[in-house]
Motif scaffolding. Sequence first.
Motif, PDB file in Angstrom:
ATOM      1  N   GLU A   1       0.826  -1.202   0.000  1.00 32.07           N
ATOM      2  CA  GLU A   1       0.000   0.000   0.000  1.00 32.07           C
ATOM      3  C   GLU A   1       0.863   1.255   0.000  1.00 32.07           C
ATOM      4  OE1 GLU A   1      -3.060   0.130  -0.463  1.00 32.07           O
ATOM      5  OE2 GLU A   1      -3.998  -1.732   0.217  1.00 32.07           O
ATOM      6  N   LEU A   2       1.920   1.243   0.793  1.00 33.30           N
ATOM      7  CA  LEU A   2       2.819   2.393   0.837  1.00 33.30           C
ATOM      8  C   LEU A   2       3.445   2.650  -0.529  1.00 33.30           C
ATOM      9  CD1 LEU A   2       4.588   1.698   4.254  1.00 33.30           C
ATOM     10  CD2 LEU A   2       2.988   3.557   3.781  1.00 33.30           C
ATOM     11  N   ALA A   3       3.879   1.586  -1.180  1.00 36.56           N
ATOM     12  CA  ALA A   3       4.510   1.733  -2.491  1.00 36.56           C
ATOM     13  C   ALA A   3       3.533   2.304  -3.510  1.00 36.56           C
ATOM     14  CB  ALA A   3       5.046   0.377  -2.963  1.00 36.56           C
ATOM     15  N   TYR A   4       2.295   1.802  -3.509  1.00 35.32           N
ATOM     16  CA  TYR A   4       1.318   2.286  -4.473  1.00 35.32           C
ATOM     17  C   TYR A   4       0.974   3.756  -4.223  1.00 35.32           C
ATOM     18  CZ  TYR A   4       0.675  -2.672  -5.449  1.00 35.32           C
ATOM     19  OH  TYR A   4       0.891  -3.982  -5.783  1.00 35.32           O
ATOM     20  N   PHE A   5       0.888   4.124  -2.948  1.00 37.14           N
ATOM     21  CA  PHE A   5       0.592   5.515  -2.626  1.00 37.14           C
ATOM     22  C   PHE A   5       1.730   6.426  -3.079  1.00 37.14           C
ATOM     23  CE2 PHE A   5      -2.911   7.481  -0.443  1.00 37.14           C
ATOM     24  CZ  PHE A   5      -3.771   6.424  -0.204  1.00 37.14           C
ATOM     25  N   ILE A   6       2.961   6.012  -2.845  1.00 42.21           N
ATOM     26  CA  ILE A   6       4.103   6.818  -3.287  1.00 42.21           C
ATOM     27  C   ILE A   6       4.046   7.039  -4.795  1.00 42.21           C
ATOM     28  CG2 ILE A   6       6.618   6.818  -3.592  1.00 42.21           C
ATOM     29  CD1 ILE A   6       6.801   5.369  -0.883  1.00 42.21           C
ATOM     30  N   ILE A   7       3.777   5.972  -5.541  1.00 41.23           N
ATOM     31  CA  ILE A   7       3.725   6.073  -7.000  1.00 41.23           C
ATOM     32  C   ILE A   7       2.602   7.007  -7.443  1.00 41.23           C
ATOM     33  CG2 ILE A   7       3.241   4.771  -9.114  1.00 41.23           C
ATOM     34  CD1 ILE A   7       4.672   2.373  -7.726  1.00 41.23           C
ATOM     35  N   HIS A   8       1.416   6.852  -6.855  1.00 45.96           N
ATOM     36  CA  HIS A   8       0.293   7.705  -7.233  1.00 45.96           C
ATOM     37  C   HIS A   8       0.542   9.162  -6.863  1.00 45.96           C
ATOM     38  CE1 HIS A   8      -2.910   5.206  -8.884  1.00 45.96           C
ATOM     39  NE2 HIS A   8      -2.487   4.239  -8.085  1.00 45.96           N
ATOM     40  N   ILE A   9       1.065   9.382  -5.664  1.00 41.12           N
ATOM     41  CA  ILE A   9       1.325  10.756  -5.236  1.00 41.12           C
ATOM     42  C   ILE A   9       2.408  11.392  -6.089  1.00 41.12           C
ATOM     43  CG2 ILE A   9       2.272  12.145  -3.345  1.00 41.12           C
ATOM     44  CD1 ILE A   9       0.739  10.312  -1.409  1.00 41.12           C
ATOM     45  N   GLN A  10       3.442  10.638  -6.408  1.00 38.17           N
ATOM     46  CA  GLN A  10       4.502  11.164  -7.272  1.00 38.17           C
ATOM     47  C   GLN A  10       3.937  11.542  -8.641  1.00 38.17           C
ATOM     48  OE1 GLN A  10       7.534  12.117  -7.037  1.00 38.17           O
ATOM     49  NE2 GLN A  10       7.997  12.320  -9.231  1.00 38.17           N
ATOM     50  N   ARG A  11       3.092  10.679  -9.181  1.00 34.39           N
ATOM     51  CA  ARG A  11       2.548  10.928 -10.521  1.00 34.39           C
ATOM     52  C   ARG A  11       1.696  12.187 -10.540  1.00 34.39           C
ATOM     53  NH1 ARG A  11      -0.984   6.192 -12.664  1.00 34.39           N
ATOM     54  NH2 ARG A  11       1.047   5.220 -12.913  1.00 34.39           N
ATOM     55  N   VAL A  12       0.763  12.288  -9.580  1.00 36.71           N
ATOM     56  CA  VAL A  12      -0.143  13.434  -9.612  1.00 36.71           C
ATOM     57  C   VAL A  12       0.576  14.715  -9.226  1.00 36.71           C
ATOM     58  CG1 VAL A  12      -1.027  13.253  -7.229  1.00 36.71           C
ATOM     59  CG2 VAL A  12      -2.475  14.201  -9.036  1.00 36.71           C
ATOM     60  N   SER A  13       1.499  14.659  -8.270  1.00 36.91           N
ATOM     61  CA  SER A  13       2.195  15.878  -7.841  1.00 36.91           C
ATOM     62  C   SER A  13       3.147  16.370  -8.915  1.00 36.91           C
ATOM     63  CB  SER A  13       2.960  15.630  -6.536  1.00 36.91           C
ATOM     64  OG  SER A  13       3.992  14.669  -6.728  1.00 36.91           O
ATOM     65  N   ASN A  14       3.840  15.460  -9.572  1.00 30.61           N
ATOM     66  CA  ASN A  14       4.793  15.845 -10.610  1.00 30.61           C
ATOM     67  C   ASN A  14       4.074  16.533 -11.770  1.00 30.61           C
ATOM     68  OD1 ASN A  14       7.481  15.837 -11.791  1.00 30.61           O
ATOM     69  ND2 ASN A  14       6.698  14.302 -13.217  1.00 30.61           N
ATOM     70  N   ARG A  15       2.943  15.982 -12.170  1.00 31.68           N
ATOM     71  CA  ARG A  15       2.227  16.554 -13.303  1.00 31.68           C
ATOM     72  C   ARG A  15       1.536  17.855 -12.930  1.00 31.68           C
ATOM     73  NH1 ARG A  15      -0.190  10.857 -15.760  1.00 31.68           N
ATOM     74  NH2 ARG A  15       1.819  10.039 -16.431  1.00 31.68           N
ATOM     75  N   GLU A  16       1.035  17.933 -11.695  1.00 28.80           N
ATOM     76  CA  GLU A  16       0.390  19.180 -11.266  1.00 28.80           C
ATOM     77  C   GLU A  16       1.426  20.303 -11.126  1.00 28.80           C
ATOM     78  OE1 GLU A  16      -2.699  19.910 -10.996  1.00 28.80           O
ATOM     79  OE2 GLU A  16      -3.675  17.961 -11.129  1.00 28.80           O
ATOM     80  N   LYS A  17       2.611  19.968 -10.617  1.00 25.06           N
ATOM     81  CA  LYS A  17       3.649  20.986 -10.460  1.00 25.06           C
ATOM     82  C   LYS A  17       4.094  21.511 -11.817  1.00 25.06           C
ATOM     83  CE  LYS A  17       6.393  18.558  -7.824  1.00 25.06           C
ATOM     84  NZ  LYS A  17       7.601  18.167  -7.069  1.00 25.06           N
ATOM     85  N   LYS A  18       4.222  20.629 -12.787  1.00 27.27           N
ATOM     86  CA  LYS A  18       4.624  21.064 -14.130  1.00 27.27           C
ATOM     87  C   LYS A  18       3.624  22.049 -14.696  1.00 27.27           C
ATOM     88  CE  LYS A  18       7.375  17.061 -15.589  1.00 27.27           C
ATOM     89  NZ  LYS A  18       7.429  15.899 -16.509  1.00 27.27           N
ATOM     90  N   LYS A  19       2.331  21.766 -14.489  1.00 29.03           N
ATOM     91  CA  LYS A  19       1.303  22.660 -15.003  1.00 29.03           C
ATOM     92  C   LYS A  19       1.309  23.998 -14.266  1.00 29.03           C
ATOM     93  CE  LYS A  19      -1.893  19.119 -16.636  1.00 29.03           C
ATOM     94  NZ  LYS A  19      -3.248  18.543 -16.509  1.00 29.03           N
ATOM     95  N   ALA A  20       1.647  23.953 -12.961  1.00 27.49           N
ATOM     96  CA  ALA A  20       1.620  25.174 -12.169  1.00 27.49           C
ATOM     97  C   ALA A  20       2.659  26.180 -12.625  1.00 27.49           C
ATOM     98  CB  ALA A  20       1.827  24.838 -10.691  1.00 27.49           C
ATOM     99  N   PHE A  21       3.756  25.680 -13.211  1.00 24.76           N
ATOM    100  CA  PHE A  21       4.838  26.566 -13.588  1.00 24.76           C
ATOM    101  C   PHE A  21       4.870  26.859 -15.094  1.00 24.76           C
ATOM    102  CE2 PHE A  21       6.387  24.766  -9.583  1.00 24.76           C
ATOM    103  CZ  PHE A  21       6.612  25.958  -8.876  1.00 24.76           C
ATOM    104  N   LEU A  22       3.856  26.406 -15.813  1.00 30.67           N
ATOM    105  CA  LEU A  22       3.802  26.700 -17.250  1.00 30.67           C
ATOM    106  C   LEU A  22       3.412  28.167 -17.478  1.00 30.67           C
ATOM    107  CD1 LEU A  22       2.111  23.499 -18.699  1.00 30.67           C
ATOM    108  CD2 LEU A  22       4.495  24.181 -18.878  1.00 30.67           C
TER     109      LEU A  22
END
Length: 284
Positions: free
Chosen positions: A263-284
Motif C-alpha cells: 500500500e505504501l509503495a502504491y501511494f508513493i507512485i500515485h502521489i509522485q505521478r499526480v504531484s509531478n504533473r500538477e507541479k509542471k502545469k503550475a509553472f507553465l
Amino acid sequence: MKIKKIFNNNVALTEDSNQTEMVVMGRGLAFQKKNGDEIDPVNIEKTFITPSKAFADKLSDLLDEIPYEMMELSKDIIEMANGDLQTELNDSLYLTLSDHIHFAVTRTKNGVPIKNALMWEVQKFYKAEYRAAFKALNMIKAETGVSMPEDEAASIALHLFNARQDGSGMEETMAMTNIVNDVTNIVKYHYGFDFNEESMNYSRFITHLRYFAYRILRGELNDDNNDGLYQQVKLQYPQADQCTKKVQAYLKKQYEMEMTTDELAYFIIHIQRVSNREKKKAFL
C-alpha cells in the motif's frame, strides 16, 4: 402492466396497478403495441424500476444508439457477475455497461484501443470483479466475434465495482468522502498547490483514493508486503515518500490502520505521478 412509453420494439416504460413505473425488456415485447396496451408478462426478460424521469430519458437516448443485442449481452454479463460476486448489482449498470461495451466493441473494430490507467490496481485489489470481467470478455467475443484487449476487463471490473448494491448506504458514502477529502488535503498542503480538479491526473488519483477508502471501511485491505518495490520507490521519490508517511500517520490515528509496504509503495507512485504533473502545469 400497461405501456406508458415505447422506447423500441424490445423496451418499454410501463406502469403496474400500484402506479409504479418500470422499464421492461424483452425481444419483441412492444412490437405493434401502443401506449395504453397491456404487456404480456411471458415476453418480459428483465424488469427494473425507474429511479427518476431523468433515468428514463437517458435510457431513451441510449436506446437510439445501442442495438438491443448489446442490452441483452449486458444483461447476461450482469447475471453472471451477480452470481460470481454473490451480490445484487445496481440496475443502473444496465445503462452504463451497455453503453461501455457498445463503444468498446466499436473502438476495437476500428483499431482504437484505450489503455486503462488503473489496470494495475484493478488486477491487484479487485480480483473477484476482474475475474468476472475477464469472463465478460469471452462472452463479448462469443456474441460479437470481437476479441477485446485485456485493458477492457479492468474497465468492466470498475463498472461492476461501482454498481455493487449491498446496503452500504449514505453513511458509508460519507465516510469514504471524508477519507478522500482528508488525504487529498494532506497531499495538497504537503506540496503547496491546488489540484486542477478538471484534469485526468486528478481524476485518476481520486479514483484510487475512493477504492482505497472503500477497502478501509470494509476491512478488505491488501495483505501483501512487497518490500522490494517499496524500498525502490521511496528512494526514487523521497518527497512523495514523506507525503505518504503523513497519510500513513493519519490513517493510523483515525482508523487504527497499518498500511502494508504494498500500500505504501502504491501511494508513493500515485502521489509522485499526480504531484509531478500538477507541479509542471503550475509553472507553465
